[in-house]
Design an enzyme around this catalytic site. Structure first.
Site, mmCIF file in Angstrom:
data_model
loop_
_atom_site.group_PDB
_atom_site.id
_atom_site.type_symbol
_atom_site.label_atom_id
_atom_site.label_comp_id
_atom_site.label_asym_id
_atom_site.label_seq_id
_atom_site.Cartn_x
_atom_site.Cartn_y
_atom_site.Cartn_z
ATOM 1 N NE ARG A 150 6.663 4.745 0.597
ATOM 2 C CZ ARG A 150 6.325 5.527 1.607
ATOM 3 N NH1 ARG A 150 7.213 5.825 2.548
ATOM 4 N NH2 ARG A 150 5.104 6.026 1.705
ATOM 5 N NE ARG B 150 -5.647 -20.130 3.859
ATOM 6 C CZ ARG B 150 -4.706 -20.975 4.300
ATOM 7 N NH1 ARG B 150 -4.675 -22.203 3.854
ATOM 8 N NH2 ARG B 150 -3.796 -20.567 5.179
ATOM 9 C CG LEU C 107 8.035 2.755 4.773
ATOM 10 C CD1 LEU C 107 7.676 1.509 3.978
ATOM 11 C CD2 LEU C 107 6.787 3.550 5.069
ATOM 12 C CE1 TYR D 240 0.992 -0.227 4.471
ATOM 13 C CE2 TYR D 240 -0.091 1.911 4.382
ATOM 14 C CZ TYR D 240 0.710 0.999 5.048
ATOM 15 O OH TYR D 240 1.251 1.322 6.266
ATOM 16 C CE LYS E 183 3.014 3.463 3.327
ATOM 17 N NZ LYS E 183 3.121 3.494 4.782
ATOM 18 C CD GLU F 170 9.904 1.950 10.293
ATOM 19 O OE1 GLU F 170 9.627 2.900 9.559
ATOM 20 O OE2 GLU F 170 9.788 0.760 9.942
ATOM 21 C CG HIS G 257 0.696 -20.492 2.308
ATOM 22 N ND1 HIS G 257 -0.367 -21.282 2.649
ATOM 23 C CD2 HIS G 257 1.072 -19.878 3.451
ATOM 24 C CE1 HIS G 257 -0.626 -21.162 3.938
ATOM 25 N NE2 HIS G 257 0.238 -20.305 4.454
HETATM 26 N N1 PDD Z 1 2.649 5.266 7.639
HETATM 27 N N2 PDD Z 1 7.372 3.974 8.918
HETATM 28 C C1 PDD Z 1 6.228 3.267 8.954
HETATM 29 C C2 PDD Z 1 6.250 1.895 9.535
HETATM 30 C C3 PDD Z 1 5.037 3.839 8.444
HETATM 31 O O1 PDD Z 1 3.895 3.123 8.451
HETATM 32 C C4 PDD Z 1 5.063 5.163 7.918
HETATM 33 C C5 PDD Z 1 3.856 5.831 7.340
HETATM 34 C C6 PDD Z 1 6.287 5.858 7.915
HETATM 35 C C7 PDD Z 1 6.417 7.256 7.361
HETATM 36 O O2 PDD Z 1 6.442 7.260 5.949
HETATM 37 P P1 PDD Z 1 5.874 8.504 5.104
HETATM 38 O O3 PDD Z 1 6.631 9.701 5.528
HETATM 39 O O4 PDD Z 1 6.134 8.124 3.715
HETATM 40 O O5 PDD Z 1 4.396 8.633 5.438
HETATM 41 C C8 PDD Z 1 7.423 5.235 8.405
HETATM 42 C C9 PDD Z 1 1.451 5.729 6.971
HETATM 43 C C10 PDD Z 1 1.186 7.187 7.109
HETATM 44 C C11 PDD Z 1 0.289 4.848 7.358
HETATM 45 O O6 PDD Z 1 0.496 3.639 7.388
HETATM 46 O O7 PDD Z 1 -0.824 5.345 7.584
#
Ligand code: PDD
Length: 290
Positions: free
Chosen positions: A50, A98, A208, A31, A146, A184, A100
């Site tokens: 990304r 289903r 991320l 996503y 992501k 993070e 994997h």
């Molecule tokens: N999340 N790290 C993680 C694990 C995140 O889920 C996010 C953002 C970030 C920051 O990335 P960015 O600056 O590109 O938003 C770092 C989004 C906002 C979410 O899952 O809603």
């Protein structure tokens, strides 16, 4: 609210997905969250780049060209109200019996996008800063993807909520040495400030690569703010003068309490004030140049 699902725009109430969707069954998808300011997607190229990295990471072909994505995104913005929105874009490996292993031959991916109002952080939060806790980063080793499989992030963020805090800051233990370092937040990136230097963890497989993180480092470079990108030990997090949180929906916030103790002076500091202002200026300049 109008959403986009597999080639069509519709009210969210009409959107239906099979229970056999691999996103539902396996969390097999990726996503993006893209902020929209003045009805224009912010840093679209970077978000789409990304997205491609995430798709490559799960071996899923990109269903759309850059121009097709831009067209869908612009139509979705148009069909929703509000100058500032945030777009949630989600792609799964589609609907299949289903198993994997990937479906063979591949099936059409599910592509879903929705828009929500984007409230910028309220003034009281900017003035007070936020409280956070720390926890062990127990996620997998591909946090650069992501992925929609967010159960560890969900559980880690819930720990913060249950401690009356806003975010959980993740600390990874290095196998072998036992050293502990900052990765993070559960849904954000974290910066440390010490002696006037902005410190950022390196973009590797353990975090991320935040789009807001990149903007902050760009701003630091163009404004001669001393900064270093390097591994940050847990002791440095606890001894920080300031801690900052960034994300597309929260922009930049000061962390003023960590594990129940004040960070630095317990108030948003000089680096936060500087970067918050520069971030707002940056956003304004980008939007003006459209
Ligand atoms: N999340 N790290 C993680 C694990 C995140 O889920 C996010 C953002 C970030 C920051 O990335 P960015 O600056 O590109 O938003 C770092 C989004 C906002 C979410 O899952 O809603």
């Amino acid at each position: 609210m109008a959403i986009y699902l597999n080639g069509q725009f519709m009210p969210i109430e009409d959107a239906k997905i099979s229970v056999l969707d691999r996103g539902f069954i396996f969390g097999d998808g990726v996503y993006e969250v893209i902020p929209v300011y003045s009805r224009s997607a912010f840093r679209l190229e970077e978000h789409l780049r990304r997205l491609q990295h995430s798709l490559d990471g799960i071996k899923l072909a990109n269903p759309h060209s850059r121009a097709e994505w831009a067209a869908i995104i612009n139509q979705l913005i148009e069909r929703n109200t509000g100058e500032d929105q945030y777009l949630y874009l989600h792609i799964t490996r589609g609907v299949a019996k289903r198993d994997h292993a990937f479906p063979k031959p591949p099936v059409a991916p599910t592509v879903f996008m929705m828009s929500s109002p984007l409230p910028t952080p309220p003034d009281n939060l900017l003035r007070s800063g936020i409280a956070c806790i720390t926890a062990q980063d127990n996620r997998w080793l591909r946090c650069d993807i992501k992925s929609i499989a967010l159960l560890p992030n969900v559980l880690l963020r819930q720990m913060a909520v249950e401690a009356d805090c806003t975010e959980t800051i993740l600390i990874r233990r290095e196998p072998g040495t036992g050293g502990e370092f900052l990765t993070e937040g559960a849904a954000s990136n974290i910066f440390v400030v010490k002696n006037g230097i902005l410190l950022a963890p390196p973009k590797d497989n353990l975090m991320l690569p935040g789009i807001t993180y990149d903007v902050i480092l760009e701003i630091a470079a163009t404004n001669n703010i001393p900064h270093e990108v390097r591994r940050i030990a847990v002791a440095e997090v606890h001894a920080a003068d300031e801690l900052l949180l960034t994300s597309s929906t929260k922009e930049v916030l000061a962390i003023t309490q960590l594990d129940g103790k004040p960070v630095g002076g317990g108030k948003p500091g000089a680096m936060f004030a500087k970067l918050h202002k520069l971030y707002q200026d940056f956003k304004r300049d980008v939007m003006r140049s459209r």
